[in-house]
Scaffold this motif. Structure first.
Motif, PDB file in Angstrom:
ATOM      1  N   PHE A  23     -10.153  14.403  -4.850  1.00 52.39           N
ATOM      2  CA  PHE A  23      -9.698  14.386  -6.236  1.00 52.39           C
ATOM      3  C   PHE A  23      -8.215  14.741  -6.321  1.00 52.39           C
ATOM      4  O   PHE A  23      -7.428  14.069  -7.001  1.00 52.39           O
ATOM      5  N   HIS A  24      -7.809  15.785  -5.609  1.00 47.87           N
ATOM      6  CA  HIS A  24      -6.412  16.211  -5.651  1.00 47.87           C
ATOM      7  C   HIS A  24      -5.500  15.220  -4.935  1.00 47.87           C
ATOM      8  O   HIS A  24      -4.370  14.980  -5.379  1.00 47.87           O
ATOM      9  N   THR A  25      -5.970  14.630  -3.844  1.00 49.25           N
ATOM     10  CA  THR A  25      -5.170  13.635  -3.120  1.00 49.25           C
ATOM     11  C   THR A  25      -4.895  12.418  -3.993  1.00 49.25           C
ATOM     12  O   THR A  25      -3.760  11.925  -4.076  1.00 49.25           O
ATOM     13  N   ILE A  26      -5.931  11.936  -4.661  1.00 44.11           N
ATOM     14  CA  ILE A  26      -5.778  10.766  -5.529  1.00 44.11           C
ATOM     15  C   ILE A  26      -4.926  11.103  -6.752  1.00 44.11           C
ATOM     16  O   ILE A  26      -4.094  10.299  -7.188  1.00 44.11           O
ATOM     17  N   SER A  27      -5.107  12.297  -7.300  1.00 37.33           N
ATOM     18  CA  SER A  27      -4.300  12.721  -8.442  1.00 37.33           C
ATOM     19  C   SER A  27      -2.817  12.713  -8.086  1.00 37.33           C
ATOM     20  O   SER A  27      -1.971  12.259  -8.874  1.00 37.33           O
ATOM     21  N   GLN A  28      -2.497  13.201  -6.901  1.00 36.94           N
ATOM     22  CA  GLN A  28      -1.107  13.228  -6.457  1.00 36.94           C
ATOM     23  C   GLN A  28      -0.592  11.820  -6.196  1.00 36.94           C
ATOM     24  O   GLN A  28       0.563  11.491  -6.501  1.00 36.94           O
ATOM     25  N   TYR A  29      -1.447  10.976  -5.650  1.00 36.27           N
ATOM     26  CA  TYR A  29      -1.087   9.570  -5.413  1.00 36.27           C
ATOM     27  C   TYR A  29      -0.703   8.892  -6.728  1.00 36.27           C
ATOM     28  O   TYR A  29       0.279   8.140  -6.797  1.00 36.27           O
ATOM     29  N   ILE A  30      -1.462   9.158  -7.788  1.00 41.65           N
ATOM     30  CA  ILE A  30      -1.178   8.566  -9.103  1.00 41.65           C
ATOM     31  C   ILE A  30       0.178   9.044  -9.615  1.00 41.65           C
ATOM     32  O   ILE A  30       1.002   8.244 -10.097  1.00 41.65           O
ATOM     33  N   ILE A  31       0.447  10.347  -9.512  1.00 40.10           N
ATOM     34  CA  ILE A  31       1.716  10.900  -9.984  1.00 40.10           C
ATOM     35  C   ILE A  31       2.902  10.262  -9.257  1.00 40.10           C
ATOM     36  O   ILE A  31       3.932   9.950  -9.856  1.00 40.10           O
ATOM     37  N   ASN A  32       2.730  10.052  -7.945  1.00 45.27           N
ATOM     38  CA  ASN A  32       3.833   9.549  -7.125  1.00 45.27           C
ATOM     39  C   ASN A  32       3.956   8.024  -7.128  1.00 45.27           C
ATOM     40  O   ASN A  32       4.858   7.475  -6.491  1.00 45.27           O
ATOM     41  N   ASN A  33       3.079   7.337  -7.827  1.00 47.35           N
ATOM     42  CA  ASN A  33       3.050   5.882  -7.764  1.00 47.35           C
ATOM     43  C   ASN A  33       4.374   5.211  -8.143  1.00 47.35           C
ATOM     44  O   ASN A  33       4.799   4.270  -7.458  1.00 47.35           O
ATOM     45  N   PRO A  34       5.057   5.643  -9.217  1.00 50.53           N
ATOM     46  CA  PRO A  34       6.341   4.994  -9.538  1.00 50.53           C
ATOM     47  C   PRO A  34       7.372   5.123  -8.422  1.00 50.53           C
ATOM     48  O   PRO A  34       8.086   4.159  -8.110  1.00 50.53           O
ATOM     49  N   THR A  35       7.447   6.287  -7.791  1.00 50.23           N
ATOM     50  CA  THR A  35       8.404   6.497  -6.712  1.00 50.23           C
ATOM     51  C   THR A  35       8.061   5.641  -5.498  1.00 50.23           C
ATOM     52  O   THR A  35       8.947   5.151  -4.791  1.00 50.23           O
ATOM     53  N   ASN A  36       6.766   5.433  -5.263  1.00 55.83           N
ATOM     54  CA  ASN A  36       6.321   4.664  -4.102  1.00 55.83           C
ATOM     55  C   ASN A  36       6.007   3.210  -4.439  1.00 55.83           C
ATOM     56  O   ASN A  36       5.290   2.540  -3.693  1.00 55.83           O
ATOM     57  N   TRP A  37       6.552   2.722  -5.530  1.00 58.65           N
ATOM     58  CA  TRP A  37       6.185   1.405  -6.044  1.00 58.65           C
ATOM     59  C   TRP A  37       6.354   0.296  -5.011  1.00 58.65           C
ATOM     60  O   TRP A  37       5.474  -0.545  -4.822  1.00 58.65           O
ATOM     61  N   LYS A  38       7.463   0.267  -4.300  1.00 56.66           N
ATOM     62  CA  LYS A  38       7.707  -0.819  -3.361  1.00 56.66           C
ATOM     63  C   LYS A  38       6.777  -0.786  -2.161  1.00 56.66           C
ATOM     64  O   LYS A  38       6.669  -1.768  -1.415  1.00 56.66           O
ATOM     65  N   GLU A  39       6.111   0.341  -1.952  1.00 58.71           N
ATOM     66  CA  GLU A  39       5.149   0.452  -0.864  1.00 58.71           C
ATOM     67  C   GLU A  39       3.710   0.217  -1.367  1.00 58.71           C
ATOM     68  O   GLU A  39       2.761   0.263  -0.603  1.00 58.71           O
ATOM     69  N   ASP A  40       3.595  -0.003  -2.668  1.00 56.81           N
ATOM     70  CA  ASP A  40       2.261  -0.086  -3.274  1.00 56.81           C
ATOM     71  C   ASP A  40       1.552  -1.391  -2.923  1.00 56.81           C
ATOM     72  O   ASP A  40       2.186  -2.437  -2.789  1.00 56.81           O
ATOM     73  N   GLN A  41       0.265  -1.301  -2.802  1.00 56.78           N
ATOM     74  CA  GLN A  41      -0.562  -2.480  -2.515  1.00 56.78           C
ATOM     75  C   GLN A  41      -0.392  -3.562  -3.570  1.00 56.78           C
ATOM     76  O   GLN A  41      -0.502  -4.756  -3.281  1.00 56.78           O
ATOM     77  N   PHE A  42      -0.124  -3.150  -4.815  1.00 62.88           N
ATOM     78  CA  PHE A  42      -0.048  -4.103  -5.917  1.00 62.88           C
ATOM     79  C   PHE A  42       1.388  -4.525  -6.234  1.00 62.88           C
ATOM     80  O   PHE A  42       1.631  -5.191  -7.233  1.00 62.88           O
ATOM     81  N   TYR A  43       2.334  -4.108  -5.387  1.00 59.61           N
ATOM     82  CA  TYR A  43       3.728  -4.483  -5.616  1.00 59.61           C
ATOM     83  C   TYR A  43       3.890  -6.003  -5.511  1.00 59.61           C
ATOM     84  O   TYR A  43       3.400  -6.622  -4.582  1.00 59.61           O
ATOM     85  N   LYS A  44       4.597  -6.559  -6.476  1.00 53.27           N
ATOM     86  CA  LYS A  44       4.822  -8.001  -6.487  1.00 53.27           C
ATOM     87  C   LYS A  44       6.114  -8.303  -7.210  1.00 53.27           C
ATOM     88  O   LYS A  44       6.367  -7.746  -8.269  1.00 53.27           O
TER      89      LYS A  44
END
Length: 229
Positions: A208-229
């Motif tokens: 739960f905490h790992t995924i919560s942190q992943y969500i918070i950091n998603n904008p910063t990691n956008w170019k590495e994201d699976q859904f980046y296009k």
């Protein structure tokens, strides 16, 4: 999302067999736009004082929401207004998808007969979504997982079943998606959802905490994201 592959989260698209999606659990949900078009806005770079003073400190990134992106955000926050048995964890509106944690937390006797829904939008029922209201934004912190579902294990004898579709994960997502789409239609905004959504059952507090942190950091990691296009 069940595992990381090459530092990217892989999202499971198929429904987990023998799991009742109306039962109490925390679910990590991802909903994409059709063809992953950037309807919801763009990632912008924001520099704080520390990053300007010290070049080695990375700048921050955040979403600059479009009009429909703001509605997607507001309506996500208001989900518990229409589904009182739902609590929300962290969420983020990204350019072409929504990540969020939905916690189904019903009284025990009410969750026993909950039924499973397909992960495809279908006109099974009419969900009252037209009055989704704007609520204050939730700060980007990690809320606690309710003690009643802090450790999730699939019931060994539970079977997928069909019946009333009003109190399960599929109906929650269907109502949310309908509310955003209706706003777009009324206001002549070009917008289409992808028909399906992805979910992952969060089985313990560490996840739960790992995924919560992943969500918070998603904008910063956008170019590495699976859904980046």
């Amino acid at each position: 999302m069940s595992e990381k592959y090459k530092n990217k989260y892989r999202i499971e698209s198929a429904r987990l067999q023998n799991w009742d999606y109306g039962s109490n659990a925390a679910y990590f949900v991802t909903i994409c736009t059709n063809s992953r078009i950037h309807y919801f806005g763009n990632i912008v770079e924001t520099q704080n004082l520390a990053s300007r003073t010290h070049p080695n400190i990375p700048s921050q990134h955040q979403m600059e929401l479009s009009e429909i992106g703001k509605i997607a955000n507001q309506n996500w926050i208001s989900i518990p207004e229409y589904f009182p048995f739902v609590k929300l964890g962290n969420h983020i509106i990204m350019p072409n998808h929504v990540h969020g944690i939905i916690i189904i937390d019903k009284p025990v006797d009410e969750s026993i007969d909950a039924s499973v829904g397909e992960h495809v939008d279908k006109p099974i029922e009419t969900v009252e979504t037209q009055n989704f209201v704007s609520l204050p934004p939730i700060p980007p912190s990690i809320p606690p997982i309710p003690p009643s579902i802090s450790s999730i294990q699939p019931p060994s004898s539970s079977k997928n079943k069909f019946g009333p579709q009003s109190k399960n994960l599929a109906s929650i997502i269907r109502g949310y998606k309908s509310s955003v789409k209706k706003y777009a239609t009324i206001n002549n905004i070009d917008f289409v959802w992808q028909p399906r959504f992805h979910d992952h059952i969060i089985r313990n507090e560490n996840s739960f905490h790992t995924i919560s942190q992943y969500i918070i950091n998603n904008p910063t990691n956008w170019k590495e994201d699976q859904f980046y296009k």
